[in-house]
Design an enzyme around this catalytic site. Structure first.
Site, PDB file in Angstrom:
ATOM      1  CB  SER A   1      -0.939   0.042   1.102  1.00 55.34           C
ATOM      2  OG  SER A   1      -0.149  -0.132   2.289  1.00 55.34           O
TER       3      SER A   1
ATOM      4  CG  HIS B   1      -3.960  -1.262  -1.873  1.00 57.30           C
ATOM      5  ND1 HIS B   1      -4.427  -0.017  -1.845  1.00 57.30           N
ATOM      6  CD2 HIS B   1      -3.778  -1.577  -0.610  1.00 57.30           C
ATOM      7  CE1 HIS B   1      -4.523   0.208  -0.703  1.00 57.30           C
ATOM      8  NE2 HIS B   1      -4.016  -0.410   0.243  1.00 57.30           N
TER       9      HIS B   1
ATOM     10  CE  LYS C   1      -7.342   0.114   1.308  1.00 60.52           C
ATOM     11  NZ  LYS C   1      -8.275  -0.462   2.216  1.00 60.52           N
TER      12      LYS C   1
END
Length: 406
Positions: A191, A219, A250
């Site tokens: 990240s 991610h 996300k």
């Protein structure tokens, strides 16, 4: 709060943080917790009355505000209301939760999935349920804090290997052979650095030393792989990850986390993980939005293609302007500044010119590696990205002017 007549450790910690924050505020370099008052498309936001280009977003595919996802959330509220009757095990389960988990399992190529109220708690509860005293958990040194905290909470022997270093991982696995269970945990995409774990090598070592493998795909879902299914698709290695963890906050514009895997694994987590047993269920709107988002990813593959194009433009463009971006190969692009003050100074300049980036400083990253943690999404257009990179370059020139020597 009790009136302490002495300065104990808690008081010292509070005062130290107060002093640090006050100093940053006094220098007009505090940029955190700023309220976004309006989304203006996927790439622009309104902050403090000013429209700014958003280059700090986790919404990698630009799905925030997608009409189909919005409609799914609204329909869920209409059908179920704004909350549930409690924890999933007792009275909080909805048909919508089951449908979401079936959608996740299919998306990840797994037999089953279970959802939790946050991504952070997902790592905490999954690791501490699977491992305990007498076991070993082995973690990449740059893993997310939630993984670290889950390893510590498990009470297993906690070993850390050098970042993406397979020799270091093998040394840990050799040390862990005396354990009754061995779990290797790593981020898919890191990240703060934007690079990708060497999955083929990790899998080979896990198989050789009979260790379980857990990958955090916070991610990488929607980012890696031709259809956005993540790291297994990216490397063409379906089914090699035992514990497939991810977030719903996300690329998926909702809230929560999940674990996907074999049915026996998910049955264990559903009946033994404390965050499932003792946390309220996901609200209907969030479950509905998440389910629709996975469907949109598959129905709109152009978003993944555009994200990859934008990420390459951003990485190459910053490198051509002389910036160090480490080993990133994704939409997370660390713009190395050096000192904390340097990162703050560049952020202030960029934001004053309507480029919303944020500084990441120690102890979140090592001293001397403070950075702008910049991101692009599928919602950005090429001219916008060029303009943002020009502003970041101007920010460095301004920093050099006011901070000779950096």
């Amino acid at each position: 709060m009790s009136d302490h007549s002495f300065e104990d450790a808690i008081v010292r910690r509070i005062r130290a943080m107060e002093a640090r924050v006050a100093g940053v505020r006094q220098a007009d370099m505090y940029f955190y917790n700023r309220a976004v008052t309006e989304l203006r498309g996927g790439a622009r936001v309104l902050v403090d009355g000013r429209e700014m280009g958003m280059y700090a977003s986790y919404s990698y595919l630009g799905l925030l505000g997608h009409p189909r996802i919005q409609a799914a959330a609204q329909a869920a509220v209409e059908q179920y209301g704004t909350g549930t009757h409690g924890v999933r095990t007792l009275a909080g389960s909805l048909k919508l939760h089951e449908e979401l988990e079936e959608t996740i399992a299919a998306f990840k190529g797994a037999e089953a999935a279970v959802t939790y109220s946050s991504g952070y708690v997902t790592n905490l509860t999954a690791i501490s349920t699977l491992c305990g005293r007498g076991d070993y958990v082995i973690s990449d040194k740059l893993n997310h804090a939630s993984i670290v905290d889950g390893c510590l909470m498990s009470c297993a022997k906690f070993l850390r290997f050098e970042h993406n270093d397979m020799n270091s991982l093998e040394a840990c696995l050799k040390e862990a052979q005396a354990g009754t269970a061995r779990l290797v945990v790593a981020d898919a995409v890191f990240s703060m650095d934007g690079d990708v774990i060497n999955l083929p090598a990790v899998v080979e070592l896990c198989r050789r030393y009979h260790a379980w493998l857990m990958i955090d795909e916070a991610h990488s879902v929607g980012v890696l792989g031709k259809t956005g299914r993540g790291i297994e698709e990216h490397f063409g290695m379906p089914g090699v990850v035992d514990v497939k963890m991810g977030t719903l906050s996300k690329t998926i514009p909702s809230v929560g986390g999940y674990v996907a895997g074999s049915k026996p694994l998910i049955d264990l987590l559903r009946h033994a993980s404390r965050a499932y047993l003792f946390s309220a269920a996901l609200p209907p709107a969030q479950a509905g939005a998440a389910k629709a988002a996975f469907e949109v990813i598959l129905d709109e593959p152009w978003r993944i293609e555009k994200l990859n194009v934008n990420a390459q433009q951003f990485i190459r463009g910053l490198q051509q302007r002389g910036f160090e971006t480490l080993q990133t190969e994704t939409a997370i692009v660390p713009v190395i500044c050096g000192s904390d003050e340097s990162a703050y100074t560049m952020t202030r300049f960029a934001q004053r010119r309507d480029v919303f980036v944020l500084p990441v400083v120690s102890p979140a990253v090592a001293p001397g590696l403070a950075r702008l943690r910049a991101t692009v999404t599928a919602a950005h257009e090429a001219p916008e990205i060029e303009q943002a990179m020009d502003v970041i370059l101007e920010a460095r020139l301004e920093r050099d002017r006011v901070m000779p020597g950096g």
